[in-house]
Scaffold this motif. Structure first.
Motif, short mmCIF file in Angstrom:
data_model
loop_
_atom_site.label_atom_id
_atom_site.label_comp_id
_atom_site.label_asym_id
_atom_site.label_seq_id
_atom_site.Cartn_x
_atom_site.Cartn_y
_atom_site.Cartn_z
N SER A 1 18.23 3.52 24.10
CA SER A 1 18.57 4.58 23.14
C SER A 1 19.06 5.89 23.71
O SER A 1 19.50 6.76 22.96
CB SER A 1 17.35 4.87 22.24
OG SER A 1 16.22 5.23 23.03
N GLU A 2 19.01 6.07 25.03
CA GLU A 2 19.43 7.35 25.59
C GLU A 2 20.63 7.25 26.52
O GLU A 2 21.31 8.25 26.76
CB GLU A 2 18.26 8.01 26.32
CG GLU A 2 17.09 8.37 25.41
CD GLU A 2 15.96 9.03 26.17
OE1 GLU A 2 16.25 9.91 27.00
OE2 GLU A 2 14.81 8.65 25.95
N ALA A 3 20.87 6.08 27.06
CA ALA A 3 22.04 5.91 27.92
C ALA A 3 23.31 6.05 27.09
O ALA A 3 23.32 5.83 25.88
CB ALA A 3 21.99 4.54 28.60
N ALA A 4 24.40 6.44 27.75
CA ALA A 4 25.67 6.64 27.04
C ALA A 4 26.09 5.37 26.30
O ALA A 4 26.64 5.42 25.21
CB ALA A 4 26.75 7.08 28.02
N ILE A 5 25.84 4.23 26.94
CA ILE A 5 26.10 2.93 26.31
C ILE A 5 24.79 2.15 26.37
O ILE A 5 24.22 1.97 27.45
CB ILE A 5 27.18 2.14 27.06
CG1 ILE A 5 28.48 2.96 27.15
CG2 ILE A 5 27.45 0.81 26.36
CD1 ILE A 5 29.55 2.29 27.98
N ALA A 6 24.31 1.71 25.22
CA ALA A 6 23.03 0.99 25.19
C ALA A 6 23.11 -0.26 26.06
O ALA A 6 24.12 -0.97 26.08
CB ALA A 6 22.68 0.61 23.76
N ILE A 7 22.05 -0.51 26.80
CA ILE A 7 21.99 -1.65 27.72
C ILE A 7 20.72 -2.46 27.47
O ILE A 7 19.64 -1.89 27.37
CB ILE A 7 22.03 -1.19 29.18
CG1 ILE A 7 23.35 -0.50 29.48
CG2 ILE A 7 21.82 -2.37 30.13
CD1 ILE A 7 23.43 0.11 30.86
N ILE A 8 20.89 -3.76 27.36
CA ILE A 8 19.75 -4.67 27.24
C ILE A 8 19.53 -5.29 28.61
O ILE A 8 20.44 -5.89 29.19
CB ILE A 8 20.01 -5.77 26.19
CG1 ILE A 8 20.27 -5.13 24.82
CG2 ILE A 8 18.82 -6.72 26.11
CD1 ILE A 8 20.64 -6.13 23.75
N HIS A 9 18.34 -5.14 29.14
CA HIS A 9 18.06 -5.62 30.49
C HIS A 9 18.15 -7.14 30.57
O HIS A 9 18.71 -7.70 31.49
CB HIS A 9 16.68 -5.15 30.93
CG HIS A 9 16.37 -5.43 32.37
ND1 HIS A 9 16.03 -6.69 32.83
CD2 HIS A 9 16.37 -4.63 33.46
CE1 HIS A 9 15.81 -6.64 34.13
NE2 HIS A 9 16.01 -5.40 34.54
N ARG A 10 17.56 -7.82 29.63
CA ARG A 10 17.62 -9.27 29.44
C ARG A 10 16.77 -10.08 30.43
O ARG A 10 16.70 -11.32 30.32
CB ARG A 10 19.06 -9.78 29.47
CG ARG A 10 19.21 -11.12 28.75
CD ARG A 10 20.61 -11.47 28.34
NE ARG A 10 21.58 -11.49 29.40
CZ ARG A 10 22.62 -12.33 29.45
NH1 ARG A 10 22.76 -13.23 28.49
NH2 ARG A 10 23.50 -12.27 30.41
N ASP A 11 16.11 -9.43 31.39
CA ASP A 11 15.23 -10.18 32.28
C ASP A 11 14.03 -9.32 32.68
O ASP A 11 13.70 -9.20 33.87
CB ASP A 11 15.99 -10.64 33.53
CG ASP A 11 15.25 -11.74 34.29
OD1 ASP A 11 14.37 -12.40 33.68
OD2 ASP A 11 15.55 -11.94 35.48
N VAL A 12 13.41 -8.71 31.66
CA VAL A 12 12.22 -7.89 31.91
C VAL A 12 11.06 -8.82 32.28
O VAL A 12 10.73 -9.73 31.53
CB VAL A 12 11.85 -7.07 30.66
CG1 VAL A 12 10.55 -6.29 30.90
CG2 VAL A 12 12.98 -6.11 30.29
N LYS A 13 10.49 -8.59 33.46
CA LYS A 13 9.35 -9.38 33.91
C LYS A 13 8.63 -8.60 34.99
O LYS A 13 9.16 -7.62 35.54
CB LYS A 13 9.79 -10.75 34.43
CG LYS A 13 10.81 -10.69 35.56
CD LYS A 13 11.25 -12.10 35.93
CE LYS A 13 12.33 -12.06 37.03
NZ LYS A 13 12.78 -13.44 37.38
N LYS A 18 15.41 -6.02 20.75
CA LYS A 18 14.05 -6.49 20.56
C LYS A 18 13.69 -7.64 21.52
O LYS A 18 12.52 -7.99 21.68
CB LYS A 18 13.84 -6.94 19.11
CG LYS A 18 13.99 -5.81 18.08
CD LYS A 18 12.93 -4.73 18.28
CE LYS A 18 13.01 -3.65 17.21
NZ LYS A 18 12.60 -4.10 15.88
N SER A 19 14.72 -8.23 22.15
CA SER A 19 14.46 -9.27 23.14
C SER A 19 13.75 -8.67 24.35
O SER A 19 12.83 -9.27 24.91
CB SER A 19 15.77 -9.94 23.56
OG SER A 19 16.39 -10.58 22.46
N ASP A 20 14.18 -7.47 24.77
CA ASP A 20 13.50 -6.78 25.85
C ASP A 20 12.08 -6.38 25.45
O ASP A 20 11.17 -6.39 26.27
CB ASP A 20 14.27 -5.50 26.23
CG ASP A 20 15.45 -5.77 27.16
OD1 ASP A 20 15.61 -6.92 27.61
OD2 ASP A 20 16.21 -4.82 27.43
#
Length: 231
Positions: A16-28, A82-84
Motif C-alpha cells: 500500500s505504500e510503494a509507488a507500484i503495489a507489489i505482491i511478494h508471492r513467496d512469504v515464508k 491477500k495471498s501474502d
C-alpha cells in the motif's frame, strides 16, 4: 513480537505504500532474515509481481512454497494481496508455536500447521499449541491475540482476511502494549524450531543483481529490493 511486527510493516509497505503495489508471492520463514540486532528484513523477490493500480487480482501460474500457499490462489490461479496475508499467517503461527509449516514426520492429520492451528483456535485450544517457552503469566493475553490474528489471516476466502496494513497496525499496537520484545529478548538458543530465521551476525540478501535507483528502501532497512525483481 518485534520480528512479526517489522515483517508485517514491510509487507504492508509493499502492498500500500510503494509507488507500484507489489505482491511478494513467496512469504515464508526462510525469506525473513534477522541481523545481529534481530531486525527483520524481508528477502527474495524472485517470485514477486507488480499489481497494476486498476486491478485487484492477477491471473498467474501458481508459484510459492508448499505449506505457505494461499489455498484460494492455489485453486483459482488468481493472485491478490491477500495471498501474502495468508502466507504471513503461517509465519505467525510458526513463530508462536515453534512448529514448521509442514512436518512430514508426523501423522497425516498433524502434518499441516495451518489445519492444526486453525482447528485449535476454533476449538478454543490455542494455548495448547503455543510454544511454552514464550508463555508467561504476563503475556498470555497478548499471545492469544496474536493467535487470533493469525487465524484471521488463514481464512480460506481472501475477502475474509484482514489487509496487510491492518495486520501491521494490530501487531504494532500489541508491541506497544507489551513495551518489550518478548520473543527476541530470550537467548537465541531458545529458538531451536525457528533458528532457520537467523543468518549469522549479518544479513545476506540473495544475489538478484544490483539494486536499481528506482528501488525502495524502507525505514530501518526492513526491505531492500529492485523493482526489476518484480515482474
Amino acid at each position: 513480537m518485534g520480528v512479526s511486527a517489522e515483517t508485517a510493516g514491510a509487507l504492508s509497505y509493499l502492498h500500500s505504500e510503494a509507488a507500484i503495489a507489489i505482491i511478494h508471492r513467496d512469504v515464508k520463514s526462510t525469506n525473513i532474515l534477522l541481523d545481529e540486532n534481530f531486525t527483520a528484513k524481508v528477502s527474495d523477490f524472485g517470485a514477486s509481481r507488480l499489481m497494476p493500480s486498476d486491478k485487484a487480482q492477477l491471473s498467474t501460474l501458481v508459484q510459492g512454497t508448499f505449506g505457505y500457499l494461499d489455498p484460494e490462489y492455489l485453486h483459482s490461479s488468481q493472485l491478490t494481496e491477500k495471498s501474502d496475508v495468508y502466507s504471513f499467517g503461517i509465519v505467525l503461527a510458526e513463530l508462536i508455536t515453534g512448529k514448521k509449516a509442514i512436518s512430514f514426520d508426523k501423522p497425516e492429520k498433524e502434518r499441516t500447521l495451518s489445519l492444526v492451528f486453525v482447528s485449535a483456535v476454533k476449538e478454543d485450544r490455542c494455548l495448547e499449541i503455543i510454544d511454552k517457552r514464550i508463555l508467561n503469566e504476563g503475556n498470555v493475553e497478548h499471545i492469544t491475540e496474536v493467535a487470533l490474528l493469525a487465524s484471521r489471516c488463514l481464512k480460506v476466502r481472501g475477502e475474509d482476511r484482514p489487509s496487510m496494513k491492518e495486520v501491521a497496525l494490530e501487531l504494532e499496537g500489541l508491541l506497544r502494549e507489551t513495551e518489550q520484545y518478548p520473543w527476541i529478548h530470550q537467548d537465541p538458543g531458545n529458538f531451536e524450531e525457528s533458528e532457520y530465521l537467523l543468518r549469522g551476525s549479518h544479513v545476506d540478501y540473495p544475489d538478484t543483481g544490483p539494486i536499481s535507483t528506482t528501488g525502495y528502501t524502507m525505514k530501518n532497512q526492513l526491505i531492500c529490493f529492485s523493482v526489476e525483481d518484480a515482474r
